[in-house]
Design a protein around this motif. Structure first.
Motif, PDB file in Angstrom:
ATOM      1  N   GLY A 347       0.797  -1.216   0.000  1.00  0.00           N
ATOM      2  CA  GLY A 347       0.000   0.000   0.000  1.00  0.00           C
ATOM      3  C   GLY A 347       0.833   1.270   0.000  1.00  0.00           C
ATOM      4  O   GLY A 347       0.307   2.360  -0.260  1.00  0.00           O
ATOM      5  N   GLN A 348       2.132   1.173   0.259  1.00  0.00           N
ATOM      6  CA  GLN A 348       3.016   2.337   0.245  1.00  0.00           C
ATOM      7  C   GLN A 348       3.669   2.542  -1.119  1.00  0.00           C
ATOM      8  O   GLN A 348       4.764   3.100  -1.229  1.00  0.00           O
ATOM      9  CB  GLN A 348       4.095   2.199   1.318  1.00  0.00           C
ATOM     10  N   TRP A 349       2.970   2.112  -2.168  1.00  0.00           N
ATOM     11  CA  TRP A 349       3.531   2.240  -3.521  1.00  0.00           C
ATOM     12  C   TRP A 349       3.796   3.698  -3.906  1.00  0.00           C
ATOM     13  O   TRP A 349       4.741   3.990  -4.646  1.00  0.00           O
ATOM     14  CB  TRP A 349       2.588   1.599  -4.535  1.00  0.00           C
ATOM     15  N   TYR A 350       2.972   4.630  -3.390  1.00  0.00           N
ATOM     16  CA  TYR A 350       3.192   6.041  -3.725  1.00  0.00           C
ATOM     17  C   TYR A 350       4.483   6.564  -3.095  1.00  0.00           C
ATOM     18  O   TYR A 350       5.161   7.426  -3.662  1.00  0.00           O
ATOM     19  CB  TYR A 350       1.995   6.878  -3.314  1.00  0.00           C
ATOM     20  N   ASP A 351       4.830   6.056  -1.892  1.00  0.00           N
ATOM     21  CA  ASP A 351       6.105   6.437  -1.285  1.00  0.00           C
ATOM     22  C   ASP A 351       7.275   5.917  -2.115  1.00  0.00           C
ATOM     23  O   ASP A 351       8.292   6.604  -2.279  1.00  0.00           O
ATOM     24  CB  ASP A 351       6.197   5.879   0.137  1.00  0.00           C
ATOM     25  N   ALA A 352       7.119   4.687  -2.630  1.00  0.00           N
ATOM     26  CA  ALA A 352       8.168   4.125  -3.480  1.00  0.00           C
ATOM     27  C   ALA A 352       8.350   4.975  -4.731  1.00  0.00           C
ATOM     28  O   ALA A 352       9.489   5.255  -5.161  1.00  0.00           O
ATOM     29  CB  ALA A 352       7.815   2.686  -3.855  1.00  0.00           C
ATOM     30  N   ARG A 353       7.257   5.414  -5.332  1.00  0.00           N
ATOM     31  CA  ARG A 353       7.351   6.275  -6.521  1.00  0.00           C
ATOM     32  C   ARG A 353       8.102   7.571  -6.202  1.00  0.00           C
ATOM     33  O   ARG A 353       8.987   7.997  -6.968  1.00  0.00           O
ATOM     34  CB  ARG A 353       5.947   6.609  -7.033  1.00  0.00           C
ATOM     35  N   GLU A 354       7.757   8.196  -5.079  1.00  0.00           N
ATOM     36  CA  GLU A 354       8.368   9.475  -4.724  1.00  0.00           C
ATOM     37  C   GLU A 354       9.864   9.319  -4.452  1.00  0.00           C
ATOM     38  O   GLU A 354      10.679  10.157  -4.878  1.00  0.00           O
ATOM     39  CB  GLU A 354       7.669  10.057  -3.494  1.00  0.00           C
ATOM     40  N   ILE A 355      10.248   8.250  -3.763  1.00  0.00           N
ATOM     41  CA  ILE A 355      11.660   8.006  -3.472  1.00  0.00           C
ATOM     42  C   ILE A 355      12.449   7.816  -4.761  1.00  0.00           C
ATOM     43  O   ILE A 355      13.548   8.363  -4.944  1.00  0.00           O
ATOM     44  CB  ILE A 355      11.803   6.776  -2.555  1.00  0.00           C
ATOM     45  N   ILE A 356      11.897   7.031  -5.685  1.00  0.00           N
ATOM     46  CA  ILE A 356      12.596   6.759  -6.948  1.00  0.00           C
ATOM     47  C   ILE A 356      12.715   8.038  -7.772  1.00  0.00           C
ATOM     48  O   ILE A 356      13.765   8.316  -8.370  1.00  0.00           O
ATOM     49  CB  ILE A 356      11.866   5.654  -7.711  1.00  0.00           C
ATOM     50  N   ALA A 357      11.635   8.844  -7.820  1.00  0.00           N
ATOM     51  CA  ALA A 357      11.682  10.101  -8.570  1.00  0.00           C
ATOM     52  C   ALA A 357      12.726  11.044  -7.985  1.00  0.00           C
ATOM     53  O   ALA A 357      13.472  11.711  -8.722  1.00  0.00           O
ATOM     54  CB  ALA A 357      10.298  10.749  -8.571  1.00  0.00           C
ATOM     55  N   ASN A 358      12.795  11.130  -6.670  1.00  0.00           N
ATOM     56  CA  ASN A 358      13.798  11.996  -6.034  1.00  0.00           C
ATOM     57  C   ASN A 358      15.218  11.513  -6.298  1.00  0.00           C
ATOM     58  O   ASN A 358      16.142  12.331  -6.453  1.00  0.00           O
ATOM     59  CB  ASN A 358      13.539  12.069  -4.528  1.00  0.00           C
ATOM     60  N   GLU A 359      15.414  10.214  -6.330  1.00  0.00           N
ATOM     61  CA  GLU A 359      16.740   9.674  -6.644  1.00  0.00           C
ATOM     62  C   GLU A 359      17.172  10.098  -8.043  1.00  0.00           C
ATOM     63  O   GLU A 359      18.317  10.514  -8.265  1.00  0.00           O
ATOM     64  CB  GLU A 359      16.722   8.154  -6.523  1.00  0.00           C
ATOM     65  N   VAL A 360      16.247  10.024  -9.004  1.00  0.00           N
ATOM     66  CA  VAL A 360      16.567  10.413 -10.380  1.00  0.00           C
ATOM     67  C   VAL A 360      16.883  11.903 -10.453  1.00  0.00           C
ATOM     68  O   VAL A 360      17.862  12.318 -11.091  1.00  0.00           O
ATOM     69  CB  VAL A 360      15.394  10.052 -11.317  1.00  0.00           C
ATOM     70  N   LEU A 361      16.063  12.719  -9.797  1.00  0.00           N
ATOM     71  CA  LEU A 361      16.289  14.167  -9.830  1.00  0.00           C
ATOM     72  C   LEU A 361      17.571  14.568  -9.111  1.00  0.00           C
ATOM     73  O   LEU A 361      18.216  15.557  -9.467  1.00  0.00           O
ATOM     74  CB  LEU A 361      15.099  14.892  -9.183  1.00  0.00           C
TER      75      LEU A 361
END
Length: 503
Positions: A347-361
């Motif tokens: 259920g924390q898939w949105y947190d995973a998305r945000e972490i991955i996006a921040n890593e890329v940025l």
């Protein structure tokens, strides 16, 4: 020194630069030399289907000599579009590109006499002339961007789009025509189906009304669904299994395939209500079931469900899979796998998305080489999503998105292809972190994910020291010095994979 370019088109309808040259002049001899070099490049046994040119007479004559079997066509519209695109790319401005096409270039194209043409060309040269080294630098940069964009486009085509057309009716021509052609045909097929259901009637008999009545929305949906089911039942078994999985996951999203089969208490001997045995692996379940004789008709359904993808898993890896978990198939299944593995809660898939996006940025120069120059922000916007179920515009892109996952979580990511054919070993790859924090000398965990028919992801668990598929080439090309040599520690496991796949 005239600047001559040779442009072609990929199977995904993307232009790319085959070659370029500064010529001494625009006579037939110069063009003949260029085309002979092109012939050496592509091989004597290959012929381009069509040449498009702007009717340069020296080029036309040379084409007849070097490429006898190739048709020669003139295309003013494409010439104008290519000119605008090239100028736009060189100056990084659509406004400049449009101004050039509609201004000086249009005067050249619309010249009514030879004198007008020469005058327009001279005016264009005066306004837009540039030095030799400037042109070379711009073109060299443009080629580098094209190579990255084409590689990403083809990689996405293999891992996503190609699998999409393995179903009827397009499966019969998949691999025989370009991906762009398949995309157009797929759109036309969907449009035809939409039109067929747009106008419909229900005939009412026996109630004193000989006419027709229009059904409500619920009846229309039910009719549409029944027609689709009839089409599925008439398809091959692979399509039937895939549709069954999708429906089951929608109706039972919380179903977990890692359950222990129910114990049969109606047996001879002492009952084992407090059994302390370890959980049996998927492979052990399957072999135990197949080896039992006189199997009960009502055998536990979870055991049957676990073998749903058994025949589609790459054969060499089947004995090493000790568990798997299905996550909710709402378009976020890929990031749900990440959240389930690293956070213990899908259920924390949105947190995973945000972490991955921040890593890329956070590391644009590093991930710019993975996603392509100028495409970083587009991919960050694709990864970021917190609005629930999502369509393909925000799906995970394997293989690129697996690199920030491996890097941030300092994990080795293993991706296996499931749902094509058992002998298919693509995309089976190992992704290592692109960089490491100070003092870190190896990945801490192994995250195993599998693509199911290129539209769904499941979480797998492999036995310790299982064989490893090849290390992704992008890691070899783009990793930082802090992770240099990390691939060497897995040589033995890589050799195991090579030995299994050669059998």
């Amino acid at each position: 020194m005239p600047f001559f370019e040779i442009v072609s088109v990929t199977p995904t309808n993307q232009n790319f630069l085959v070659g370029y040259v500064f010529m001494r002049n625009e006579c037939t001899a110069s063009y003949r030399w260029v085309l002979q070099r092109l012939r050496d490049l592509i091989g004597i046994d290959k012929e381009p289907s069509v040449f498009l040119s702007d009717r340069e007479l020296g080029l036309v004559a040379a084409l007849r000599e070097v490429f006898l079997g190739t048709s020669h066509l003139l295309c003013r519209w494409h010439i104008n579009k290519d000119v605008e695109a090239r100028v736009t790319d060189m100056f990084k401005s659509k406004k400049v590109g449009a101004a050039f096409k509609n201004g000086r270039w249009k005067r050249v194209m619309d010249a009514a006499t030879e004198e007008d043409y020469e005058a327009a060309v001279e005016m264009m040269k005066l306004k837009w002339a540039s030095s030799l080294d400037t042109v070379w630098a711009r073109v060299h940069c443009h080629i580098g961007n094209q190579i990255i964009a084409i590689r990403n486009d083809l990689e996405a085509s293999r891992s996503k789009i190609g699998q999409k057309y393995r179903q009827l009716p397009l499966s019969r021509i998949n691999g025989k025509v370009s991906q762009h052609c398949l995309k157009i045909l797929d759109k036309e097929t969907k449009r035809k189906r939409d039109l067929s259901y747009q106008f419909w009637k229900t005939l009412v008999i026996g109630n004193g009304n000989d006419g027709t009545t229009f059904g409500n929305d619920a009846t229309e949906d039910a009719t549409h669904f029944r027609n689709l089911m009839d089409e599925v039942l008439d398809s091959d078994n692979a399509i039937l299994r895939n549709v069954t999985r999708i429906i089951e996951e929608e109706l039972h999203p919380d179903h977990d395939n890692l359950q222990e089969p129910h114990i049969n208490h109606r047996v001879r001997g002492r009952q084992r209500n407090n059994d302390t045995r370890r959980d049996q692996s998927y492979f052990e379940h399957v072999n135990r079931r197949n080896s039992q004789s006189g199997q009960r008709q009502g055998e536990d359904e979870s055991d049957i469900t676990q073998s749903r993808y058994q025949h589609l898993i790459p054969g060499p890896m089947l004995p090493f899979i000790i568990g798997w978990k299905h996550v909710i198939g709402d378009g976020n299944c890929d990031f749900r796998c990440v959240a389930e593995f690293f956070f213990g809660d899908q259920g924390q898939w949105y947190d995973a998305r945000e972490i991955i996006a921040n890593e890329v940025l956070g590391y644009p120069s590093l991930y710019g080489r993975i996603y392509g120059l100028g495409r970083l922000q587009i991919n960050v916007e694709r990864i970021r999503w917190d609005g629930g179920a999502v369509d393909a515009r925000h799906w995970m892109v394997a293989i690129q998105d697996l690199f920030p996952i491996a890097t941030w979580f300092n994990s080795m990511v293993i991706i296996l292809g499931v749902g094509t054919v058992p002998s298919c070993l693509y995309p089976c790859l190992t992704i290592l972190p692109l960089r490491a924090r100070r003092g870190v000398t190896a990945p801490q965990r192994e995250f195993v994910i599998a693509t199911v028919s290129a539209s769904h992801f499941i979480l797998l668990e492999l036995a310790p020291d299982s064989p490893l598929p090849p290390i992704a080439g992008w890691w070899t090309e783009n990793h930082e010095p802090s992770v240099e040599g990390w691939d060497h520690r897995y040589v033995a496991r890589r050799n195991m994979w090579d030995a299994l796949t050669r059998q």
